[in-house]
Design a protein around this motif. Sequence first.
Motif, PDB file in Angstrom:
ATOM      1  N   UNK A  32       0.835  -1.205   0.000  1.00 29.19           N
ATOM      2  CA  UNK A  32       0.000   0.000   0.000  1.00 29.19           C
ATOM      3  C   UNK A  32       0.872   1.258   0.000  1.00 29.19           C
ATOM      4  N   UNK A  33       1.951   1.242   0.747  1.00 34.36           N
ATOM      5  CA  UNK A  33       2.855   2.378   0.785  1.00 34.36           C
ATOM      6  C   UNK A  33       3.503   2.592  -0.583  1.00 34.36           C
ATOM      7  N   UNK A  34       3.928   1.516  -1.215  1.00 34.47           N
ATOM      8  CA  UNK A  34       4.522   1.625  -2.546  1.00 34.47           C
ATOM      9  C   UNK A  34       3.519   2.190  -3.550  1.00 34.47           C
ATOM     10  N   UNK A  35       2.270   1.784  -3.445  1.00 33.96           N
ATOM     11  CA  UNK A  35       1.235   2.300  -4.340  1.00 33.96           C
ATOM     12  C   UNK A  35       1.019   3.787  -4.094  1.00 33.96           C
ATOM     13  N   UNK A  36       0.954   4.173  -2.826  1.00 28.51           N
ATOM     14  CA  UNK A  36       0.735   5.581  -2.482  1.00 28.51           C
ATOM     15  C   UNK A  36       1.905   6.458  -2.924  1.00 28.51           C
ATOM     16  N   UNK A  37       3.097   5.897  -2.950  1.00 23.02           N
ATOM     17  CA  UNK A  37       4.291   6.650  -3.321  1.00 23.02           C
ATOM     18  C   UNK A  37       4.894   6.102  -4.613  1.00 23.02           C
ATOM     19  N   UNK A  38       4.048   5.824  -5.578  1.00 23.91           N
ATOM     20  CA  UNK A  38       4.474   5.200  -6.832  1.00 23.91           C
ATOM     21  C   UNK A  38       5.510   6.029  -7.590  1.00 23.91           C
ATOM     22  N   UNK A  39       5.554   7.336  -7.330  1.00 22.51           N
ATOM     23  CA  UNK A  39       6.527   8.186  -8.023  1.00 22.51           C
ATOM     24  C   UNK A  39       7.948   7.987  -7.503  1.00 22.51           C
ATOM     25  N   UNK A  40       8.095   7.295  -6.377  1.00 18.75           N
ATOM     26  CA  UNK A  40       9.431   7.008  -5.844  1.00 18.75           C
ATOM     27  C   UNK A  40       9.875   5.682  -6.449  1.00 18.75           C
ATOM     28  N   UNK A  41      10.955   5.702  -7.227  1.00 24.12           N
ATOM     29  CA  UNK A  41      11.285   4.573  -8.097  1.00 24.12           C
ATOM     30  C   UNK A  41      11.804   3.290  -7.444  1.00 24.12           C
ATOM     31  N   UNK A  42      12.469   3.384  -6.307  1.00 27.92           N
ATOM     32  CA  UNK A  42      13.067   2.166  -5.753  1.00 27.92           C
ATOM     33  C   UNK A  42      13.094   2.209  -4.234  1.00 27.92           C
ATOM     34  N   UNK A  46      12.851   5.281  -1.458  1.00 25.38           N
ATOM     35  CA  UNK A  46      11.747   5.261  -0.496  1.00 25.38           C
ATOM     36  C   UNK A  46      12.290   5.353   0.932  1.00 25.38           C
ATOM     37  N   UNK A  47      13.339   4.631   1.208  1.00 26.69           N
ATOM     38  CA  UNK A  47      13.979   4.665   2.521  1.00 26.69           C
ATOM     39  C   UNK A  47      14.481   6.067   2.834  1.00 26.69           C
ATOM     40  N   UNK A  48      15.121   6.697   1.869  1.00 31.34           N
ATOM     41  CA  UNK A  48      15.625   8.061   2.078  1.00 31.34           C
ATOM     42  C   UNK A  48      14.476   9.043   2.262  1.00 31.34           C
ATOM     43  N   UNK A  49      13.409   8.900   1.499  1.00 28.46           N
ATOM     44  CA  UNK A  49      12.239   9.769   1.622  1.00 28.46           C
ATOM     45  C   UNK A  49      11.639   9.688   3.024  1.00 28.46           C
TER      46      UNK A  49
END
Length: 78
Positions: A32-42, A46-49
């Motif tokens: 769900x987090x990956x879907x919500x932040x789909x603009x973050x490529x890897x 995502x960890x840095x964000x």
Amino acid sequence: MLSFIYRLARQYEREHGHPPNLLYLHPAHFAMLQTALAEIPDLGALRRFLGMEIVIDGDLVHPHVSWSAVDWHRAVAV
């Protein structure tokens, strides 16, 4: 999902005086987090964000955060 994680992190920081650096998620929550932040490529971006390492555990019911002195990014790379 992102607003829930933000609230967890802010609450942790208020209680402990420093921000968490570990985020524990069930695989479904991570998806769900990956879907919500789909603009973050890897995962690294995502960890840095988020400013936290991500620990995925299928036994978790709810996401939670904590802090560890271990530099997990460096520890896993060794």
